[in-house]
Structure formats: structure tokens, C-alpha cells
Design a protein around this motif. Structure first.
Motif, PDB file in Angstrom:
ATOM      1  N   LEU A  60     -79.408-127.523  93.741  1.00 53.65           N
ATOM      2  CA  LEU A  60     -81.197-127.533  93.905  1.00 53.65           C
ATOM      3  C   LEU A  60     -81.551-127.829  92.741  1.00 53.65           C
ATOM      4  CD1 LEU A  60     -81.806-125.745  97.509  1.00 53.65           C
ATOM      5  CD2 LEU A  60     -81.846-128.090  96.479  1.00 53.65           C
ATOM      6  N   ASP A  61     -80.899-127.121  91.942  1.00 52.75           N
ATOM      7  CA  ASP A  61     -81.719-126.721  90.603  1.00 52.75           C
ATOM      8  C   ASP A  61     -81.214-128.690  90.019  1.00 52.75           C
ATOM      9  OD1 ASP A  61     -82.796-126.425  88.028  1.00 52.75           O
ATOM     10  OD2 ASP A  61     -81.112-125.266  86.982  1.00 52.75           O
ATOM     11  N   TYR A  62     -80.640-128.832  89.432  1.00 57.68           N
ATOM     12  CA  TYR A  62     -79.348-130.431  89.318  1.00 57.68           C
ATOM     13  C   TYR A  62     -80.038-130.943  90.245  1.00 57.68           C
ATOM     14  CZ  TYR A  62     -75.667-127.820  87.172  1.00 57.68           C
ATOM     15  OH  TYR A  62     -74.559-127.109  86.070  1.00 57.68           O
ATOM     16  N   ALA A  63     -80.123-131.044  91.519  1.00 59.41           N
ATOM     17  CA  ALA A  63     -81.559-132.107  91.939  1.00 59.41           C
ATOM     18  C   ALA A  63     -82.231-132.318  92.104  1.00 59.41           C
ATOM     19  CB  ALA A  63     -80.892-132.820  93.544  1.00 59.41           C
ATOM     20  N   ARG A  69     -86.516-136.358  86.251  1.00 55.41           N
ATOM     21  CA  ARG A  69     -86.214-137.177  85.583  1.00 55.41           C
ATOM     22  C   ARG A  69     -86.047-138.524  85.418  1.00 55.41           C
ATOM     23  NH1 ARG A  69     -83.004-136.861  79.806  1.00 55.41           N
ATOM     24  NH2 ARG A  69     -83.046-138.653  79.466  1.00 55.41           N
ATOM     25  N   GLU A  70     -86.254-139.070  86.973  1.00 56.05           N
ATOM     26  CA  GLU A  70     -85.877-140.150  87.287  1.00 56.05           C
ATOM     27  C   GLU A  70     -87.687-140.893  87.441  1.00 56.05           C
ATOM     28  OE1 GLU A  70     -83.769-140.528  90.031  1.00 56.05           O
ATOM     29  OE2 GLU A  70     -85.688-139.624  92.081  1.00 56.05           O
ATOM     30  N   GLY A  71     -89.060-140.119  87.787  1.00 56.56           N
ATOM     31  CA  GLY A  71     -89.900-140.154  87.989  1.00 56.56           C
ATOM     32  C   GLY A  71     -90.145-140.816  89.074  1.00 56.56           C
ATOM     33  N   GLY A 101     -82.678-150.222  96.202  1.00 57.69           N
ATOM     34  CA  GLY A 101     -81.802-149.504  96.870  1.00 57.69           C
ATOM     35  C   GLY A 101     -81.810-148.015  96.508  1.00 57.69           C
ATOM     36  N   ASP A 102     -82.893-147.404  95.602  1.00 58.89           N
ATOM     37  CA  ASP A 102     -82.148-146.361  95.293  1.00 58.89           C
ATOM     38  C   ASP A 102     -83.207-145.279  96.312  1.00 58.89           C
ATOM     39  OD1 ASP A 102     -81.213-146.253  92.411  1.00 58.89           O
ATOM     40  OD2 ASP A 102     -83.158-146.421  91.844  1.00 58.89           O
ATOM     41  N   VAL A 103     -82.390-143.336  96.526  1.00 58.13           N
ATOM     42  CA  VAL A 103     -82.966-142.646  98.194  1.00 58.13           C
ATOM     43  C   VAL A 103     -83.850-142.454  96.834  1.00 58.13           C
ATOM     44  CG1 VAL A 103     -82.441-141.230  98.964  1.00 58.13           C
ATOM     45  CG2 VAL A 103     -80.782-142.961  98.528  1.00 58.13           C
ATOM     46  N   ILE A 104     -85.492-142.019  97.967  1.00 59.52           N
ATOM     47  CA  ILE A 104     -86.826-141.837  96.936  1.00 59.52           C
ATOM     48  C   ILE A 104     -86.421-140.394  97.315  1.00 59.52           C
ATOM     49  CG2 ILE A 104     -88.644-141.870  97.457  1.00 59.52           C
ATOM     50  CD1 ILE A 104     -88.551-145.055  97.845  1.00 59.52           C
ATOM     51  N   ASP A 105     -86.362-140.208  98.684  1.00 53.59           N
ATOM     52  CA  ASP A 105     -86.273-138.829  99.541  1.00 53.59           C
ATOM     53  C   ASP A 105     -85.489-138.382 100.207  1.00 53.59           C
ATOM     54  OD1 ASP A 105     -86.842-135.696  99.533  1.00 53.59           O
ATOM     55  OD2 ASP A 105     -88.893-136.220  99.113  1.00 53.59           O
ATOM     56  N   ILE A 106     -85.016-137.618 101.049  1.00 52.03           N
ATOM     57  CA  ILE A 106     -84.311-137.406 102.984  1.00 52.03           C
ATOM     58  C   ILE A 106     -84.918-136.044 103.230  1.00 52.03           C
ATOM     59  CG2 ILE A 106     -82.389-139.092 101.997  1.00 52.03           C
ATOM     60  CD1 ILE A 106     -81.915-135.219 102.222  1.00 52.03           C
ATOM     61  N   LEU A 107     -84.713-136.145 104.332  1.00 55.08           N
ATOM     62  CA  LEU A 107     -85.359-134.506 104.680  1.00 55.08           C
ATOM     63  C   LEU A 107     -84.633-134.220 106.867  1.00 55.08           C
ATOM     64  CD1 LEU A 107     -87.495-132.531 105.026  1.00 55.08           C
ATOM     65  CD2 LEU A 107     -88.858-134.072 106.232  1.00 55.08           C
ATOM     66  N   LEU A 195     -78.847-133.458  96.809  1.00 62.02           N
ATOM     67  CA  LEU A 195     -77.816-133.834  95.143  1.00 62.02           C
ATOM     68  C   LEU A 195     -76.895-134.879  94.699  1.00 62.02           C
ATOM     69  CD1 LEU A 195     -77.080-132.877  92.193  1.00 62.02           C
ATOM     70  CD2 LEU A 195     -75.775-131.046  93.227  1.00 62.02           C
ATOM     71  N   HIS A 196     -76.463-134.769  96.804  1.00 58.53           N
ATOM     72  CA  HIS A 196     -75.468-135.995  96.395  1.00 58.53           C
ATOM     73  C   HIS A 196     -76.765-137.821  96.836  1.00 58.53           C
ATOM     74  CE1 HIS A 196     -73.254-139.356  98.796  1.00 58.53           C
ATOM     75  NE2 HIS A 196     -72.395-138.918  98.536  1.00 58.53           N
TER      76      HIS A 196
END
Length: 232
Positions: A60-63, A69-71, A101-107, A195-196
């Protein structure tokens, strides 16, 4: 730099090995035992259970660091949800991708009604900081009601086939779900997918659209970002 050292204090292996194990597990369709074998081939003897603990501890910290970083991503949001079965109970896996095609978020949520859609929209707004120009969804009414409730001047597109981009983005994570023999809990699914998808965004550089030299350059930049985020 001091905080990065504190993150890995008490661990027998250096940050380079830990971050490599976490990266390999989330970058490719591998099990913890597969990553254990990859490290063993390099002379690094570590158990698959330790690798699992590394992923839980640092994932989670990496994510979060990758997201900072990606903003802000694109201003056209494609939204969709699919069901997943966790411990015999049906849950819904909401996903938003941009026009690239970049993933913005998931829930991961227990419902897929208007309230659940509004909750996901609010999470997207907190992460992106501003409203999109357009939202693309299917024709289900819960989306239309949620868009009217949360957004002010956002175009809502429900045209046929317009949402194929987000539907296609489910395929890699569906593959991982099968590899992992389903998720153990909603928290486990949320933690893993965060993170995936962040790793997938970082290393998805569109190889088929680039010359080999440009592809290698972008891939090298992705590795540099990963090393900076993980302090490896």
C-alpha cells in the motif's frame, strides 16, 4: 532518506531485494512460490511466506507513492464494475480508467446501487482533485443518478461500445484473480489491486506503438521511478 531507512529497518534483506520481490509479484502473473524460485536462482534464500509479508507490509505504501508521483490522469473517465466472489459472498469491483487506458482508481464494495456509485465518484474526485470533462458508462440508471448528484457540468456518455476501454482493462486482473484462486477478503482485494494497477500504469508504455529505442528509454524511466519510489 532517513524515513526510507526506517521503513526497512529490522529486515534482514536490503530494500533492493524486497522491492524486487514485490515488483515481480505484482508485475507478472506469478505466485509467491514462483517469486521464491526466482530469488533462489539468484542465490537469495527466502520463503514464500516472507514474500507475502513483504507485499502486505510495503504494497500500500508503494501504491500511494506511485499515485502521488503520477499526479492527475486524463479528463475522460470510463467507469465499469464487475462482480467478484469472496468467501461465498458477491462483491463488486469498481474501476475507472482514463482515455489513455491508465487506471485512475478501483474500489471493492458490497453493492452496485446509486449510493455505491456516488461513493466511488467521491473517491475519484479526492484522488484527481477536479471534475472530468466527460464520464463514459453503460446505460444503467444508477450511473445517471449518481452523475447528477455529484457533478455539476460533466457530460455523461452512454453510447454503445463507448465503454469498451474499461471493460478490456478488467482482463489482466481477472487473470490474476484466477491465479490467486480468488481473493480472501474485500480488504485483501483492495490492497492487492491498488498496487497491481499502479504498477501496471507505470510499466504499460505501449510497446506496439513505439520504436524499440523509444520503448527501451521509457522502460528505463519506469524502472528509475520504481527505484525512487521504493528507495531501492
Amino acid at each position: 532518506m532517513k524515513s526510507d531507512c526506517v521503513r526497512y529497518s529490522g529486515y534482514r534483506f536490503p530494500s533492493q531485494i524486497i522491492s524486487y520481490a514485490v515488483w515481480a509479484y505484482h508485475r507478472f502473473c506469478l505466485s509467491f512460490r514462483d517469486v521464491e524460485d526466482l530469488l533462489a536462482e539468484r542465490g537469495i534464500i527466502v520463503s514464500y511466506e516472507t514474500i507475502r509479508q513483504w507485499c502486505e507490509k510495503f504494497g500500500l505504501d508503494y501504491a500511494r507513492r506511485l499515485k502521488r508521483r503520477e499526479g492527475r490522469l486524463g479528463d475522460h473517465w470510463h467507469l465499469d464494475e464487475v462482480f467478484i466472489r469472496i468467501n461465498g459472498q458477491q462483491r463488486y469491483w469498481w474501476r475507472a480508467v482514463d482515455q489513455d487506458g491508465d487506471v485512475i482508481d478501483i474500489l471493492v464494495q458490497p453493492h452496485r446501487d446509486q449510493r455505491a456509485a456516488e461513493r466511488f465518484f467521491r473517491k475519484l474526485l479526492r484522488g484527481q482533485g477536479s471534475e472530468p470533462l466527460q464520464i463514459i458508462t453503460d446505460k444503467l440508471r444508477r450511473y445517471s443518478a449518481a452523475v447528477r448528484s455529484i457533478f455539476s457540468n460533466v457530460t455523461h456518455c452512454v453510447e454503445r461500445y463507448a465503454n469498451n476501454r474499461v471493460e478490456a482493462s478488467h482482463q489482466p486482473t481477472r487473470q490474476r484473480e484466477r491465479q490467486m484462486r480468488r481473493f480472501k477478503s474485500a480488504r485483501h482485494a483492495q490492497r492487492f489491486l491498488s498496487l497491481h494497477d499502479a504498477v501496471r500504469n507505470l510499466f504499460r508504455v505501449g510497446r506496439h506503438l513505439l520504436r524499440s529505442s523509444n520503448h527501451r528509454l521509457l522502460r528505463s524511466r519506469s524502472f528509475a521511478v520504481w527505484r525512487e519510489v521504493t528507495a531501492a
